[in-house]
Scaffold this motif. Structure first.
Motif, PDB file in Angstrom:
ATOM      1  N   ALA A  86       0.839  -1.198   0.000  1.00 42.51           N
ATOM      2  CA  ALA A  86       0.000   0.000   0.000  1.00 42.51           C
ATOM      3  C   ALA A  86       0.872   1.246   0.000  1.00 42.51           C
ATOM      4  O   ALA A  86       0.572   2.245  -0.660  1.00 42.51           O
ATOM      5  N   ALA A  87       1.965   1.192   0.760  1.00 42.69           N
ATOM      6  CA  ALA A  87       2.925   2.294   0.844  1.00 42.69           C
ATOM      7  C   ALA A  87       4.206   1.741   1.450  1.00 42.69           C
ATOM      8  O   ALA A  87       4.203   0.695   2.119  1.00 42.69           O
ATOM      9  N   LEU A  88       5.315   2.446   1.224  1.00 41.14           N
ATOM     10  CA  LEU A  88       6.611   2.040   1.759  1.00 41.14           C
ATOM     11  C   LEU A  88       7.186   3.149   2.623  1.00 41.14           C
ATOM     12  O   LEU A  88       6.936   4.337   2.393  1.00 41.14           O
ATOM     13  N   LEU A  89       8.013   2.747   3.598  1.00 38.04           N
ATOM     14  CA  LEU A  89       8.841   3.682   4.350  1.00 38.04           C
ATOM     15  C   LEU A  89      10.274   3.180   4.272  1.00 38.04           C
ATOM     16  O   LEU A  89      10.571   2.057   4.693  1.00 38.04           O
ATOM     17  N   LEU A  90      11.163   4.013   3.730  1.00 36.14           N
ATOM     18  CA  LEU A  90      12.576   3.690   3.595  1.00 36.14           C
ATOM     19  C   LEU A  90      13.346   4.475   4.650  1.00 36.14           C
ATOM     20  O   LEU A  90      13.400   5.703   4.599  1.00 36.14           O
ATOM     21  N   CYS A  91      13.941   3.769   5.610  1.00 37.63           N
ATOM     22  CA  CYS A  91      14.651   4.415   6.720  1.00 37.63           C
ATOM     23  C   CYS A  91      16.160   4.245   6.576  1.00 37.63           C
ATOM     24  O   CYS A  91      16.642   3.118   6.399  1.00 37.63           O
ATOM     25  N   SER A  92      16.891   5.354   6.658  1.00 40.01           N
ATOM     26  CA  SER A  92      18.350   5.313   6.807  1.00 40.01           C
ATOM     27  C   SER A  92      18.989   4.365   5.801  1.00 40.01           C
ATOM     28  O   SER A  92      19.562   3.329   6.159  1.00 40.01           O
ATOM     29  N   THR A  93      18.944   4.732   4.545  1.00 45.54           N
ATOM     30  CA  THR A  93      19.378   3.800   3.509  1.00 45.54           C
ATOM     31  C   THR A  93      19.984   4.536   2.336  1.00 45.54           C
ATOM     32  O   THR A  93      20.015   5.769   2.275  1.00 45.54           O
ATOM     33  N   GLY A  94      20.481   3.760   1.382  1.00 48.62           N
ATOM     34  CA  GLY A  94      21.003   4.284   0.134  1.00 48.62           C
ATOM     35  C   GLY A  94      20.760   3.283  -0.968  1.00 48.62           C
ATOM     36  O   GLY A  94      20.426   2.121  -0.702  1.00 48.62           O
TER      37      GLY A  94
END
Length: 316
Positions: free
Chosen positions: A138-146
């Motif tokens: 439904a949706a994504l959350l990308l935390c502290s990444t590259g």
């Protein structure tokens, strides 16, 4: 298999799961999966990062499980998921494992908020275009990444600007085969410097150190080679669902420039959150902020049961 080492009390002690299962990935790798919260609640899937485990999400799992169905799993070789007999590790394995978890824990067509931290977020980027991601996200959350240039742009080596020397030293540090050993005061200082903000509270440093030190060195080294060569920029551009990005401004492993670049490249970015003074371990360093963002995405993008029923009527 990783030692199950984590804090036993306080907000970062893992809660007891409602259910535990073993999921088999495409190549036969076995993955440990935990389910928390009410079975009929909106679903959230949490994917941890390099050298971590399901314990890394303890604060989010405990808070969200009051009114969400929270699914957490150990990446292969981490936590209670055995190391893979198939080597070398690849980003394709990350995507395969995620698809297997989604297929085993979500009903056909069921939408969830998918959240990844560090390598867990890279898992979501690697899975862009995969059938199960399209079906369930439904949706994504990308935390502290590259998504690329991780070694070249890392600032874990102090006092050096960008260049070949810093890159070589960073590669040697992140790709070291040396055992981390037991958690000691010196070890905690090193981990805080490299992965957390300078103001991180002792209980947060302790929680992170125990999780990271539990990762077997062969697994740590094997996945470091994947991160060194990481190139999933195309995956970022292929994530067409709503995607939020979150990062700490004092992150040395994946500096905030990565988050800004990802946010600019996403077709449907629904916000970039920068947390001043925080490092790489944002779910532990800022548990309320990360949990709050997940809740916002759930409220906004997961259809209610009434809306789902209406969709079924409209489709008929």
């Amino acid at each position: 298999m990783s030692r199950l080492t984590h804090v036993r009390t306080g907000p970062y002690a893992p809660p007891v799961a409602v259910d535990e299962l073993t999921v088999t990935s495409a190549d036969g790798a076995r993955l440990h999966v935990e389910v928390h919260g009410p079975a009929d609640a909106p679903a959230v899937v949490l994917a941890h990062g390099w050298t971590c485990s399901t314990a890394f999400w303890a604060a989010q799992t405990r808070a969200l499980a009051t009114d969400h169905r929270v699914i957490v799993y150990d990446q292969r070789g981490h936590g209670r998921s055995p190391a893979s007999p198939q080597l070398p590790y690849t980003t394709g394995m990350l995507a395969d494992d995620l698809e297997a978890v989604l297929a085993a824990t979500l009903a056909p067509g069921q939408r969830a908020v998918l959240v990844g931290h560090s390598m867990g977020a890279m898992t979501l980027m690697a899975a862009a275009g995969r059938a199960k991601l399209a079906e369930h996200a439904a949706a994504l959350l990308l935390c502290s990444t590259g998504s690329s240039r991780l070694v070249a742009e890392s600032t874990v080596v102090p006092l050096l600007g960008p260049g070949a020397l810093r890159t070589r030293l960073t590669r040697a540090i992140l790709g070291s085969k040396a055992p981390l050993g037991p958690v000691t005061p010196v070890g905690k200082k090193v981990l805080r410097y490299g992965t957390m903000g300078p103001g991180s509270a002792p209980d947060k440093v302790e929680a992170c150190a125990r999780i990271v030190h539990a990762c077997p060195r062969d697994v740590r080294y094997g996945w470091s080679q994947v991160l060194e060569e990481l190139q999933v920029d195309e995956g970022v551009r292929a994530l067409t669902m709503p995607v939020a990005v979150l990062a700490g401004t004092a992150d040395r492993l994946t500096p905030v420039v990565h988050a800004r670049r990802i946010a600019e490249a996403l077709p449907n970015c629904v916000g970039l959150t920068e947390l001043p003074g925080l490092g790489h371990m944002t779910p532990i360093e800022a548990p309320e902020a990360v949990t709050g963002r997940i809740r916002e995405l759930s409220r906004t993008y997961i259809p209610t049961q009434v809306e789902q029923d209406q969709e079924g009527v409209d489709a008929a």
